[in-house]
Design an enzyme around this catalytic site. Structure first.
Site, PDB file in Angstrom:
ATOM      1  N   MET A   1       0.837  -1.201   0.000  1.00 52.29           N
ATOM      2  CA  MET A   1       0.000   0.000   0.000  1.00 52.29           C
ATOM      3  C   MET A   1       0.875   1.255   0.000  1.00 52.29           C
ATOM      4  O   MET A   1       0.405   2.354   0.317  1.00 52.29           O
ATOM      5  CB  MET A   1      -0.946  -0.003   1.204  1.00 52.29           C
TER       6      MET A   1
ATOM      7  N   ARG B   1       2.678   3.011   9.031  1.00 48.32           N
ATOM      8  CA  ARG B   1       1.953   3.833  10.009  1.00 48.32           C
ATOM      9  C   ARG B   1       2.890   4.430  11.067  1.00 48.32           C
ATOM     10  O   ARG B   1       2.500   5.357  11.768  1.00 48.32           O
ATOM     11  CB  ARG B   1       0.860   3.011  10.698  1.00 48.32           C
TER      12      ARG B   1
ATOM     13  N   GLY C   1       4.948 -10.416   3.938  1.00 44.63           N
ATOM     14  CA  GLY C   1       5.746 -10.304   5.150  1.00 44.63           C
ATOM     15  C   GLY C   1       5.122 -11.045   6.332  1.00 44.63           C
ATOM     16  O   GLY C   1       3.901 -11.077   6.477  1.00 44.63           O
TER      17      GLY C   1
ATOM     18  N   ALA D   1       4.058   4.008   0.857  1.00 44.49           N
ATOM     19  CA  ALA D   1       4.805   4.552   2.002  1.00 44.49           C
ATOM     20  C   ALA D   1       5.859   3.517   2.387  1.00 44.49           C
ATOM     21  O   ALA D   1       5.935   3.043   3.523  1.00 44.49           O
ATOM     22  CB  ALA D   1       3.889   4.903   3.179  1.00 44.49           C
TER      23      ALA D   1
ATOM     24  N   HIS E   1       9.429  -3.394   3.224  1.00 42.95           N
ATOM     25  CA  HIS E   1       8.931  -3.644   1.867  1.00 42.95           C
ATOM     26  C   HIS E   1      10.095  -3.979   0.918  1.00 42.95           C
ATOM     27  O   HIS E   1       9.992  -4.880   0.091  1.00 42.95           O
ATOM     28  CB  HIS E   1       8.220  -2.402   1.314  1.00 42.95           C
TER      29      HIS E   1
HETATM   30  P1  AMP Z   1       1.523  -2.944   3.480  1.00 43.67           P
HETATM   31  O1  AMP Z   1       2.084  -1.944   2.528  1.00 43.67           O
HETATM   32  O2  AMP Z   1       1.598  -2.534   4.909  1.00 43.67           O
HETATM   33  O3  AMP Z   1       0.172  -3.445   3.059  1.00 43.67           O
HETATM   34  O4  AMP Z   1       2.478  -4.208   3.411  1.00 43.67           O
HETATM   35  C1  AMP Z   1       2.817  -4.816   2.196  1.00 43.67           C
HETATM   36  C2  AMP Z   1       3.625  -6.048   2.496  1.00 43.67           C
HETATM   37  O5  AMP Z   1       4.795  -5.685   3.213  1.00 43.67           O
HETATM   38  C3  AMP Z   1       2.862  -7.074   3.359  1.00 43.67           C
HETATM   39  O6  AMP Z   1       3.132  -8.381   2.859  1.00 43.67           O
HETATM   40  C4  AMP Z   1       3.474  -6.851   4.725  1.00 43.67           C
HETATM   41  O7  AMP Z   1       3.421  -8.000   5.539  1.00 43.67           O
HETATM   42  C5  AMP Z   1       4.914  -6.506   4.364  1.00 43.67           C
HETATM   43  N1  AMP Z   1       5.562  -5.781   5.450  1.00 43.67           N
HETATM   44  C6  AMP Z   1       5.086  -4.704   6.124  1.00 43.67           C
HETATM   45  N2  AMP Z   1       5.938  -4.354   7.113  1.00 43.67           N
HETATM   46  C7  AMP Z   1       6.971  -5.211   7.055  1.00 43.67           C
HETATM   47  C8  AMP Z   1       8.175  -5.370   7.813  1.00 43.67           C
HETATM   48  N3  AMP Z   1       8.475  -4.574   8.825  1.00 43.67           N
HETATM   49  N4  AMP Z   1       9.017  -6.365   7.473  1.00 43.67           N
HETATM   50  C9  AMP Z   1       8.727  -7.208   6.436  1.00 43.67           C
HETATM   51  N5  AMP Z   1       7.611  -7.107   5.685  1.00 43.67           N
HETATM   52  C10 AMP Z   1       6.742  -6.123   5.988  1.00 43.67           C
END
Ligand code: AMP
Length: 285
Positions: free
Chosen positions: A30, A189, A149, A32, A37
């Site tokens: 998503m 966040r 993740g 940011a 990521h």
């Molecule tokens: P998001 O942008 O938060 O929807 O996350 C996108 C992907 O990045 C998802 O598969 C999350 O689990 C992964 N992710 C988010 N934070 C972390 C982190 N600190 N370490 C590893 N992967 C992450």
């Protein structure tokens, strides 16, 4: 790196990649973006010849309109980070591309209670919306590997369940959680935390480590309650502290009966909701 906004253009590009027998690794996000990521992009490069990252803030997985409104957005910086990480393709669709009028994107699956605890209880509708967007993105990208993740533990468990139930031809790879040097799990966040809220947030990882040390020698119920209180004393508003089986997500009572055990925590620091988890026993791979 090539940028795509339209499903049709991305699909025809990726069909050519497939014809050249290139394996595709897909990382949905998503935006940011942070080092967590980017670690997924690096993981993707180990598996695929072509890495595709999507950035799409999926309104259907937000149960809280304020959270959606305040979700950090920074496409320019994201593109720069992906370029540096040698990501091949960035897909940035809008709502019409993901949910075109007339396309049925609903998900009808028996989720086997995997969505009836933790995030599923505290964020009604979240997983249904999340599965809709993941299914839609998988249909568009048709990847060989999907990289997610461990940070979103219940999320990838549900995605794996959907892959199994629908026999989707993709392999899910789960990459470890990347943390700040002081232990705070990286999250988009986190940008919204002030200095005190960020400091308070450290209690989450410390509590997970505490659970790991004590889960085999104490009553699980007592331990969970104790950690709830510690989190409150640290200035947080915890929603849950749960020690669960890594496959069924059912609460663990007797650790010796389980091969894989995970501790999961969700807590608010100020107006920011943080989640984290730690493997206490075994591995879910
Ligand atoms: P998001 O942008 O938060 O929807 O996350 C996108 C992907 O990045 C998802 O598969 C999350 O689990 C992964 N992710 C988010 N934070 C972390 C982190 N600190 N370490 C590893 N992967 C992450």
């Amino acid at each position: 790196m090539q940028l795509f906004s339209f499903v049709s253009n991305l699909k025809s590009f990726l069909q050519d990649e497939k014809k050249s027998r290139h394996k595709i690794a897909f990382i949905p996000t998503m935006g940011a973006l942070h080092a967590g990521h980017i670690s997924l992009i690096e993981e993707g490069k180990k598996y695929g010849d072509t890495t595709v990252c999507s950035i799409y803030i999926n309104p259907r997985q937000f149960n809280n309109s304020e959270d959606l409104k305040k979700y950090p957005r920074n496409l320019e910086n994201d593109a720069r980070l992906l370029e540096q990480a040698n990501c091949d393709i960035l897909f940035v669709p809008d709502d019409q591309e993901i949910y075109p009028i007339g396309l049925d994107t609903s998900i009808r699956l028996d989720l086997k209670d995997l969505d009836n605890s933790m995030e599923g209880l505290f964020r009604p509708g979240h997983f249904n919306g999340m599965l809709q967007v993941v299914k839609r993105l998988l249909d568009v990208v048709n990847p060989d590997f999907l990289i997610m993740g461990q940070k979103d533990f219940q999320q990838f468990t549900l995605v794996q369940h959907m892959i199994n139930q629908l026999h989707l031809p993709v392999k899910l790879i789960v990459a470890p959680t990347i943390r700040e040097p002081d232990g705070l799990a990286m999250s988009s966040r986190n940008q919204r935390l002030n200095a005190i809220e960020r400091k308070n947030g450290l209690a989450i990882y410390k509590s997970l480590l505490h659970l790991k040390t004590h889960f085999e020698s104490s009553s699980i119920d007592l331990l969970e309650n104790q950690v709830m209180n510690t989190l409150k004393d640290s200035g947080l508003r915890p929603e849950y502290v749960e020690i669960v089986d890594g496959l069924s997500l059912q609460r663990v009572i007797h650790p010796e009966l389980h091969n894989c055990i995970i501790a999961c925590i969700a807590a608010w620091s100020g107006e920011v909701r943080l989640i984290d988890n730690l493997i206490l026993k075994g591995a879910f791979k």
